[in-house]
Design a protein around this motif. Structure first.
Motif, PDB file in Angstrom:
ATOM      1  N   ASN A 197      32.448  47.600  40.615  1.00  0.00           N
ATOM      2  CA  ASN A 197      33.812  47.442  40.134  1.00  0.00           C
ATOM      3  C   ASN A 197      34.434  46.208  40.768  1.00  0.00           C
ATOM      4  N   VAL A 198      35.352  45.587  40.056  1.00  0.00           N
ATOM      5  CA  VAL A 198      36.108  44.454  40.585  1.00  0.00           C
ATOM      6  C   VAL A 198      37.516  44.944  40.885  1.00  0.00           C
ATOM      7  N   THR A 199      37.913  44.834  42.155  1.00  0.00           N
ATOM      8  CA  THR A 199      39.237  45.289  42.580  1.00  0.00           C
ATOM      9  C   THR A 199      40.081  44.080  42.944  1.00  0.00           C
ATOM     10  N   VAL A 200      41.280  44.019  42.389  1.00  0.00           N
ATOM     11  CA  VAL A 200      42.151  42.873  42.625  1.00  0.00           C
ATOM     12  C   VAL A 200      43.587  43.345  42.729  1.00  0.00           C
ATOM     13  N   ARG A 201      44.385  42.622  43.512  1.00  0.00           N
ATOM     14  CA  ARG A 201      45.793  42.983  43.695  1.00  0.00           C
ATOM     15  C   ARG A 201      46.639  42.397  42.569  1.00  0.00           C
ATOM     16  N   GLN A 202      47.640  43.146  42.168  1.00  0.00           N
ATOM     17  CA  GLN A 202      48.561  42.694  41.122  1.00  0.00           C
ATOM     18  C   GLN A 202      49.108  41.310  41.465  1.00  0.00           C
TER      19      GLN A 202
ATOM     20  N   ASP B 178      45.946  45.005  32.568  1.00  0.00           N
ATOM     21  CA  ASP B 178      44.632  44.367  32.482  1.00  0.00           C
ATOM     22  C   ASP B 178      43.517  45.296  32.961  1.00  0.00           C
ATOM     23  N   GLU B 179      43.900  46.378  33.618  1.00  0.00           N
ATOM     24  CA  GLU B 179      42.883  47.278  34.162  1.00  0.00           C
ATOM     25  C   GLU B 179      42.073  47.916  33.037  1.00  0.00           C
ATOM     26  N   GLY B 180      40.794  48.087  33.290  1.00  0.00           N
ATOM     27  CA  GLY B 180      39.934  48.731  32.310  1.00  0.00           C
ATOM     28  C   GLY B 180      38.534  48.158  32.326  1.00  0.00           C
ATOM     29  N   GLN B 181      37.772  48.520  31.308  1.00  0.00           N
ATOM     30  CA  GLN B 181      36.368  48.119  31.230  1.00  0.00           C
ATOM     31  C   GLN B 181      36.213  46.818  30.452  1.00  0.00           C
ATOM     32  N   TYR B 182      35.442  45.888  31.024  1.00  0.00           N
ATOM     33  CA  TYR B 182      35.126  44.616  30.391  1.00  0.00           C
ATOM     34  C   TYR B 182      33.614  44.568  30.157  1.00  0.00           C
ATOM     35  N   THR B 183      33.221  44.062  28.986  1.00  0.00           N
ATOM     36  CA  THR B 183      31.819  44.069  28.596  1.00  0.00           C
ATOM     37  C   THR B 183      31.342  42.656  28.306  1.00  0.00           C
ATOM     38  N   CYS B 184      30.273  42.276  28.994  1.00  0.00           N
ATOM     39  CA  CYS B 184      29.579  41.029  28.693  1.00  0.00           C
ATOM     40  C   CYS B 184      28.380  41.407  27.817  1.00  0.00           C
ATOM     41  N   SER B 185      28.403  40.991  26.559  1.00  0.00           N
ATOM     42  CA  SER B 185      27.388  41.398  25.583  1.00  0.00           C
ATOM     43  C   SER B 185      26.445  40.244  25.298  1.00  0.00           C
TER      44      SER B 185
ATOM     45  N   GLU C 229      14.759  39.855  20.854  1.00  0.00           N
ATOM     46  CA  GLU C 229      14.170  41.192  20.860  1.00  0.00           C
ATOM     47  C   GLU C 229      15.207  42.300  20.725  1.00  0.00           C
ATOM     48  N   LEU C 230      16.319  42.199  21.484  1.00  0.00           N
ATOM     49  CA  LEU C 230      17.292  43.298  21.509  1.00  0.00           C
ATOM     50  C   LEU C 230      18.646  42.786  22.006  1.00  0.00           C
ATOM     51  N   SER C 231      19.597  43.708  21.958  1.00  0.00           N
ATOM     52  CA  SER C 231      20.949  43.418  22.457  1.00  0.00           C
ATOM     53  C   SER C 231      21.209  44.259  23.701  1.00  0.00           C
ATOM     54  N   ARG C 232      21.882  43.648  24.704  1.00  0.00           N
ATOM     55  CA  ARG C 232      22.194  44.349  25.940  1.00  0.00           C
ATOM     56  C   ARG C 232      23.643  44.048  26.340  1.00  0.00           C
ATOM     57  N   THR C 233      24.163  44.956  27.187  1.00  0.00           N
ATOM     58  CA  THR C 233      25.534  44.760  27.672  1.00  0.00           C
ATOM     59  C   THR C 233      25.584  44.959  29.181  1.00  0.00           C
ATOM     60  N   SER C 234      26.492  44.249  29.812  1.00  0.00           N
ATOM     61  CA  SER C 234      26.800  44.447  31.231  1.00  0.00           C
ATOM     62  C   SER C 234      28.286  44.774  31.330  1.00  0.00           C
ATOM     63  N   GLN C 235      28.564  45.900  31.954  1.00  0.00           N
ATOM     64  CA  GLN C 235      29.956  46.380  31.975  1.00  0.00           C
ATOM     65  C   GLN C 235      30.514  46.365  33.389  1.00  0.00           C
ATOM     66  N   VAL C 236      31.756  45.915  33.495  1.00  0.00           N
ATOM     67  CA  VAL C 236      32.472  45.862  34.767  1.00  0.00           C
ATOM     68  C   VAL C 236      33.833  46.508  34.572  1.00  0.00           C
ATOM     69  N   PHE C 237      34.213  47.346  35.528  1.00  0.00           N
ATOM     70  CA  PHE C 237      35.534  47.980  35.446  1.00  0.00           C
ATOM     71  C   PHE C 237      36.478  47.260  36.400  1.00  0.00           C
ATOM     72  N   LEU C 238      37.566  46.735  35.846  1.00  0.00           N
ATOM     73  CA  LEU C 238      38.565  46.022  36.637  1.00  0.00           C
ATOM     74  C   LEU C 238      39.611  47.013  37.132  1.00  0.00           C
ATOM     75  N   ILE C 239      39.774  47.074  38.453  1.00  0.00           N
ATOM     76  CA  ILE C 239      40.770  47.938  39.082  1.00  0.00           C
ATOM     77  C   ILE C 239      41.896  47.068  39.620  1.00  0.00           C
ATOM     78  N   VAL C 240      43.110  47.349  39.203  1.00  0.00           N
ATOM     79  CA  VAL C 240      44.277  46.569  39.639  1.00  0.00           C
ATOM     80  C   VAL C 240      45.078  47.408  40.637  1.00  0.00           C
ATOM     81  N   GLN C 241      45.219  46.890  41.843  1.00  0.00           N
ATOM     82  CA  GLN C 241      45.994  47.578  42.875  1.00  0.00           C
ATOM     83  C   GLN C 241      47.403  46.984  42.957  1.00  0.00           C
ATOM     84  N   VAL C 242      48.364  47.860  43.238  1.00  0.00           N
ATOM     85  CA  VAL C 242      49.772  47.450  43.296  1.00  0.00           C
ATOM     86  C   VAL C 242      50.324  47.809  44.675  1.00  0.00           C
ATOM     87  N   PRO C 243      50.925  46.866  45.395  1.00  0.00           N
ATOM     88  CA  PRO C 243      51.484  47.183  46.715  1.00  0.00           C
ATOM     89  C   PRO C 243      52.534  48.284  46.633  1.00  0.00           C
TER      90      PRO C 243
END
Length: 337
Positions: free
Chosen positions: A40-45, A105-112, A117-131
Motif C-alpha cells: 500500500n502507498v500511504t501519504v499525508r493529506q 483520492d484514496e482507493g485502488q489504482y490499477t496499472c494494466s 500472450e496475456l493481460s496482467r494488472t498490478s494493483q496499489v491501494f492509496l491510503i490518505v492520512q489526515v492530521p
C-alpha cells in the motif's frame, strides 16, 4: 454468492481487456514484475503521492485506472485532473504522480499491462492520512464548588485520533477521559487550565485549552494579632481565600468598625488591615474579621494585646497542656494501662 462474484469479476476483466485494445501501441514499455509484492502507498493529506509501475519491452499496451476510470492510456492523459501526471524514466518506469493528495483520492489504482500472450494488472491501494484536528471544544466555564462539569473535545483525522486530557497544575497528570471529561462534585483544587490533545501520529498533535473557574465561599486562612504599647499604632491583619473575591468587614463586639476616630481599614485583594492609631487602654481586646461573598461567610477573631499579654497567654496554654499530660499519665498508672 461466490459464483455471482466470480461472474462479475470475469465481466470486469473482459470489459477491461476490451478497453486495452483501444489504447495506442508503440509505447516503449517493459512488463511488470508480477512476482514482486505490491505494498500500500500511504501519504499525508496535501502531500504528493507516487504510485509506481515498472514495465519491459514485451508489453504492447499499458494504462492506469482508478476504480473504473481511465487516468492514462499509454502516454495519453484521459483524466481532467491537473494534479495527476505520468512519471516515465527512460523505458523502465510507468508511474503515476498525484500532487496535493486529498481524501477523495484514496482507493485502488490499477496499472494494466497487455502483452502478446496475456493481460496482467498490478494493483496499489492509496491510503490518505489526515492530521488530527480539534473542531469543537468547550468554552471557558465558571461553576460553583460541588457542581458537576462535562468538558467536550471533538476531533477528526485519519486514522481516528486519540484524545487525552490534563489539568495543567504542577503535576499535570493525565485524566480519565476521552471526547468527554466528566468531573463530579468539583472542588477548588480542580480549578485551572485543562488541556485537550488530539493525536494520530500523522503530524504534530492538535491542542486546545479550557479554563475552569470554581466559585467557593470565603475561608479565612491567616490572621495576625498585635501587641502595641499605649500611644503606638496597632495593626491587625486578616487574609481569606474565596472566589469571587471576598468583601471584608471589621467588628468590635457587635459594632461594625469604619474609617475614622483613629481607625483605618485597608483592603488589598484577598487581605485586609485594621490600623488602630494612638492605641489606648480601651482599644485592647478582641476584634472580629468577617469575609463574605455571594456563596457564604466566614469570620475569625484577631486580638489587640497589651504588651507581653500574648506571650503570657502562650505560656498559660503550654502550662495547661503540661498539666493535662501529667494528669493523663497519673490516670494511666492508677488504671495500670
Amino acid at each position: 454468492m461466490f459464483v455471482g462474484r466470480r461472474s462479475c469479476w470475469r465481466q470486469l476483466q473482459a470489459s477491461f481487456f476490451r478497453l486495452l485494445c483501444l489504447i495506442p501501441t508503440g509505447f516503449p514499455v517493459r512488463s511488470v514484475d508480477m512476482q514482486r509484492p505490491t505494498d500500500n502507498v500511504t501519504v499525508r493529506q496535501g502531500d504528493t503521492a507516487v504510485i509506481r509501475c515498472y514495465v519491459d519491452d514485451r508489453v504492447s499496451r499499458v494504462a492506469w485506472l482508478n476504480r473504473s476510470n481511465i487516468i492514462f492510456a499509454g502516454r495519453d492523459k484521459w483524466s481532467l485532473d491537473p494534479r495527476v501526471e505520468l512519471v516515465t524514466k527512460g523505458q523502465l518506469e510507468y508511474s503515476l504522480r498525484i500532487q496535493k493528495v486529498d481524501v477523495y483520492d484514496e482507493g485502488q489504482y490499477t496499472c494494466s499491462i497487455q502483452t502478446k500472450e496475456l493481460s496482467r494488472t498490478s494493483q496499489v491501494f492509496l491510503i490518505v492520512q489526515v492530521p488530527a484536528n480539534i473542531y469543537k471544544v468547550s468554552e471557558d466555564i465558571t461553576i460553583n464548588e460541588g457542581g458537576n462539569v462535562t468538558l467536550t473535545c471533538l476531533a477528526s483525522g485519519r486514522p481516528d485520533p486519540m484524545i487525552t486530557w490534563r489539568l495543567l497544575n504542577p503535576s499535570a497528570e493525565p485524566l480519565d477521559g476521552e471526547e468527554y471529561l466528566d468531573i463530579s462534585g468539583i472542588t477548588r483544587t480542580q480549578a485551572g487550565r485543562y488541556e485537550c490533545k488530539a493525536s494520530n501520529d500523522v503530524a504534530s498533535p492538535d491542542v486546545k485549552y479550557v479554563n475552569v473557574i470554581v466559585n467557593y465561599a470565603p475561608f479565612i486562612k491567616d490572621t495576625k494579632s498585635s501587641d502595641p504599647q499605649v500611644g503606638r499604632m496597632g495593626v491587625l491583619q486578616c487574609e481569606a481565600s474565596a472566589i469571587p473575591k471576598p468583601e471584608f468587614k471589621w467588628y468590635r463586639d457587635d459594632k461594625r468598625l469604619s474609617n475614622g476616630q483613629g481607625i483605618s481599614i485597608q483592603m488589598m485583594g484577598s487581605r485586609t488591615l485594621l490600623l488602630v492609631s494612638n492605641v489606648t487602654e480601651e482599644d485592647y481586646g478582641n476584634y472580629t474579621c468577617v469575609a463574605t461573598n455571594r456563596l457564604g461567610i466566614h469570620n475569625a477573631s484577631v486580638f489587640l494585646y497589651r504588651p507581653g499579654a500574648a506571650n503570657n497567654m502562650s505560656g498559660a496554654v503550654a502550662v495547661s497542656q503540661s498539666l493535662w499530660l501529667l494528669l493523663g499519665s497519673l490516670t494511666c498508672l492508677l488504671l495500670k494501662c
